[in-house]
Design a protein around this motif. Structure first.
Motif, PDB file in Angstrom:
ATOM      1  N   PHE A 117      16.715  42.863 -14.191  1.00 31.03           N
ATOM      2  CA  PHE A 117      17.841  42.212 -14.864  1.00 31.03           C
ATOM      3  C   PHE A 117      18.933  43.227 -15.153  1.00 31.03           C
ATOM      4  N   VAL A 147      16.584  35.372 -12.152  1.00 28.24           N
ATOM      5  CA  VAL A 147      18.046  35.428 -12.120  1.00 28.24           C
ATOM      6  C   VAL A 147      18.574  34.358 -11.167  1.00 28.24           C
ATOM      7  N   ARG A 177      16.952  42.671  -8.424  1.00 30.59           N
ATOM      8  CA  ARG A 177      16.876  41.635  -9.442  1.00 30.59           C
ATOM      9  C   ARG A 177      15.554  40.874  -9.238  1.00 30.59           C
TER      10      ARG A 177
END
Length: 185
Positions: A117, A147, A177
């Motif tokens: 993140f 995400v 991510r």
């Protein structure tokens, strides 16, 4: 009648035959029946209406959306703005915490929060439980969680490449991510 969600001002398709009586959340302008609320049109006898969706606090197993506000090596802090598809009123956000062990289901010991993140990322998560007095514990340990929207360092909206990488369409640079699998794939 389809079960599609309509937005305020959007025309509502009606079945052939007599026009039903208009109930709450629906109005007619220039002969076109339109929604005045976000929701799914439903028939109640001969009346068509849209029931108001009321926001509620997260409960265990609620799917939430929020943006990452703070990162530490052990957790990411999430500002929850949508609970079970219903947006919360402005200023009434809840705080969620994604602990390092709740990021993914496998290889939990190898997770680095900074590789999953970044601040400002929009994340879809599942509420595990009420955490401490100020926050909820949230997990992203399913394929459809993680995400869903991120901005690159160049300011462009990033595209997911794999479950753990997103690419900037402007520069082609790849950033790590924990991506959510898009719906319908």
């Amino acid at each position: 009648m389809s079960s599609d969600t309509v937005l305020p001002g959007q025309p509502i398709p009606l079945p052939r035959g007599p026009v039903p009586q208009l109930g709450g959340g629906i109005y007619s302008r220039d002969g076109i029946v339109r929604a005045s609320l976000v929701g799914v049109p439903q028939y109640s006898g001969s009346t068509i209406e849209i029931k108001r969706m009321r926001p509620h606090p997260p409960t265990p197993n609620s799917v939430v959306l929020g943006s990452i506000t703070r990162l530490s090596p052990l957790q990411a802090v999430l500002s929850i703005t949508v609970v079970d598809g219903v947006p919360l009123p402005a200023g009434e956000e809840f705080t969620g915490v994604i602990r390092v062990q709740d990021v993914r289901a496998t290889e939990k010991d190898k997770v680095k929060i900074a590789d999953c993140f970044r601040g400002g990322d929009v994340v879809r998560g599942l509420v595990l439980s009420l955490g401490d007095a100020r926050s909820y514990y949230v997990t992203t340990a399913r394929n459809d969680l993680g995400v869903i929207f991120a901005t690159s360092e160049a300011g462009a909206t990033m595209e997911p490449v794999s479950w753990q990488e997103m690419r900037c369409p402007k520069t082609g640079k790849i950033e790590k991510r924990k991506c959510a699998k898009p719906e319908g794939i």
